[in-house]
Design a protein around this motif. Structure first.
Motif, PDB file in Angstrom:
ATOM      1  N   ASP A 234       0.926  -0.741   0.586  1.00 39.18           N
ATOM      2  CA  ASP A 234       0.377  -0.256  -0.088  1.00 39.18           C
ATOM      3  C   ASP A 234       0.828   1.233   0.119  1.00 39.18           C
ATOM      4  N   ALA A 235       2.044   1.391   0.091  1.00 37.73           N
ATOM      5  CA  ALA A 235       3.179   2.701   0.597  1.00 37.73           C
ATOM      6  C   ALA A 235       3.748   2.522  -0.603  1.00 37.73           C
ATOM      7  N   ASN A 236       3.379   1.525  -1.219  1.00 38.47           N
ATOM      8  CA  ASN A 236       4.805   2.156  -2.732  1.00 38.47           C
ATOM      9  C   ASN A 236       3.401   1.237  -3.910  1.00 38.47           C
ATOM     10  N   LYS A 237       2.251   1.523  -3.839  1.00 38.97           N
ATOM     11  CA  LYS A 237       1.854   1.522  -4.964  1.00 38.97           C
ATOM     12  C   LYS A 237       2.662   1.476  -6.658  1.00 38.97           C
ATOM     13  N   GLU A 238       3.063   2.517  -6.558  1.00 42.09           N
ATOM     14  CA  GLU A 238       3.489   2.950  -7.908  1.00 42.09           C
ATOM     15  C   GLU A 238       4.916   1.342  -7.729  1.00 42.09           C
ATOM     16  N   ALA A 239       5.305   1.314  -7.351  1.00 41.35           N
ATOM     17  CA  ALA A 239       6.299  -0.048  -7.469  1.00 41.35           C
ATOM     18  C   ALA A 239       5.517  -1.356  -8.071  1.00 41.35           C
ATOM     19  N   LEU A 240       4.306  -1.344  -7.952  1.00 43.39           N
ATOM     20  CA  LEU A 240       3.433  -2.814  -8.296  1.00 43.39           C
ATOM     21  C   LEU A 240       3.333  -2.386  -9.726  1.00 43.39           C
ATOM     22  N   ASN A 241       3.379  -0.929 -10.172  1.00 40.61           N
ATOM     23  CA  ASN A 241       3.438  -1.741 -12.243  1.00 40.61           C
ATOM     24  C   ASN A 241       4.793  -1.967 -12.678  1.00 40.61           C
ATOM     25  N   MET A 242       5.961  -1.837 -11.832  1.00 42.45           N
ATOM     26  CA  MET A 242       7.363  -2.539 -12.539  1.00 42.45           C
ATOM     27  C   MET A 242       7.133  -3.788 -12.668  1.00 42.45           C
ATOM     28  N   THR A 243       7.712  -3.654 -13.643  1.00 42.06           N
ATOM     29  CA  THR A 243       8.343  -4.900 -14.961  1.00 42.06           C
ATOM     30  C   THR A 243       9.833  -4.668 -15.591  1.00 42.06           C
ATOM     31  N   ALA A 244      10.195  -6.028 -15.686  1.00 42.60           N
ATOM     32  CA  ALA A 244      11.483  -6.149 -15.894  1.00 42.60           C
ATOM     33  C   ALA A 244      11.755  -7.159 -16.529  1.00 42.60           C
ATOM     34  N   GLU A 245      12.080  -7.032 -18.218  1.00 46.31           N
ATOM     35  CA  GLU A 245      12.512  -8.111 -19.056  1.00 46.31           C
ATOM     36  C   GLU A 245      13.523  -8.681 -19.422  1.00 46.31           C
ATOM     37  N   ILE A 246      14.052  -9.791 -19.277  1.00 43.49           N
ATOM     38  CA  ILE A 246      14.642 -10.697 -18.891  1.00 43.49           C
ATOM     39  C   ILE A 246      15.350 -11.299 -20.659  1.00 43.49           C
ATOM     40  N   SER A 247      15.846 -11.583 -21.121  1.00 41.99           N
ATOM     41  CA  SER A 247      16.874 -12.225 -22.443  1.00 41.99           C
ATOM     42  C   SER A 247      17.316 -13.816 -21.502  1.00 41.99           C
ATOM     43  N   VAL A 248      16.706 -14.258 -22.028  1.00 42.01           N
ATOM     44  CA  VAL A 248      17.279 -15.716 -21.659  1.00 42.01           C
ATOM     45  C   VAL A 248      17.592 -16.875 -23.321  1.00 42.01           C
TER      46      VAL A 248
END
Length: 248
Positions: A234-248
């Protein structure tokens, strides 16, 4: 409080130890994911055209978790660098600390950033296979339920000592059939057919209800999310939209 040209290099040690703590938790997480993926209960994200193994085309190796473990090993070992620098510094400063700290601190942050990207990518696309988990549970549940089965049989008038020995014998033989011949676990049928227990197969299966073996785990999980996880989210709602693309 007391410094001249430079701050004490113990500050670098504290910083790298904080990163090491992140790496330790991430490594533990990656180990659990790799073990569960080996059991086919959980699977990390797998891209449509991803190659799971350069030699065996059918494999879906947990490459993200393996990479996370590798980077975590680096960060944990990297925490030794500032400790060595701080402990061997001459008086206020000698130049032998410069090259080490420029590499160890910067690379520690870069590697931790990579770890957290992997963490985010894995959890964002984690797959869980409940049917496999259920099959694995039911394969072992008869052994786990033997104490409950024995107590039910005692309540029905059986002798505890006699029943304990009977369960031991049946358990050892059922396990042998599974391990040596790859047969299904037939412990329930063995006990149901033994008149010393006086229990039907249905009664035994009733005592094997999985919810009877989880203790307070559901309540503990709900409390943990309610009191610790949800407030952070709840205190970090903006972080919930973070994504990370990983190339494997």
């Amino acid at each position: 409080p007391v410094s001249g040209q430079t701050y004490t290099r113990k500050y670098d040690t504290r910083v790298l130890h904080a990163l090491s703590g992140i790496a330790q938790s991430a490594h533990k997480f990656s180990n659990d994911i790799r073990l569960l993926q080996h059991m086919k209960e959980i699977e990390e994200p797998f891209e449509k055209n991803q190659i799971g193994s350069s030699a065996m085309a059918y494999k879906r190796n947990p490459m993200r978790s393996e990479r996370m473990a590798a980077l975590a090993n680096f960060v944990m070992s990297d925490a030794m660098n500032p400790a060595m620098t701080a402990s061997t510094q001459w008086f206020e400063r000698t130049l032998d600390d410069s090259a080490n700290r420029r590499m160890s601190v910067a690379e520690g942050f870069l590697a931790t950033d990579g770890i957290l990207d992997l963490y985010l990518n894995i959890t964002d696309g984690l797959k869980v296979y409940p049917k496999v988990i259920e099959a694995d549970l039911l394969r072992e549940l008869p052994f786990m339920a033997t104490e409950n089965i024995m107590m039910d049989a005692v309540k029905a008038g059986g002798d505890r000592q006699e029943l304990h020995e009977a369960i031991r014998e049946h358990s050892m033989e059922a396990a042998r059939q599974v391990k040596e011949f790859g047969r299904p676990n037939d412990l329930v049928d063995r006990i149901a057919s033994d008149p010393r227990f006086g229990l039907t197969r249905e009664q035994i299966l009733e005592s094997m209800e999985p919810s009877r073996f989880v203790g307070r785990a559901p309540e503990q999980t709900e409390t943990f999310f309610r009191e610790f996880v949800d407030p952070i989210l709840d205190a970090n709602k903006e972080a919930l939209n973070m994504t990370a693309e990983i190339s494997v």
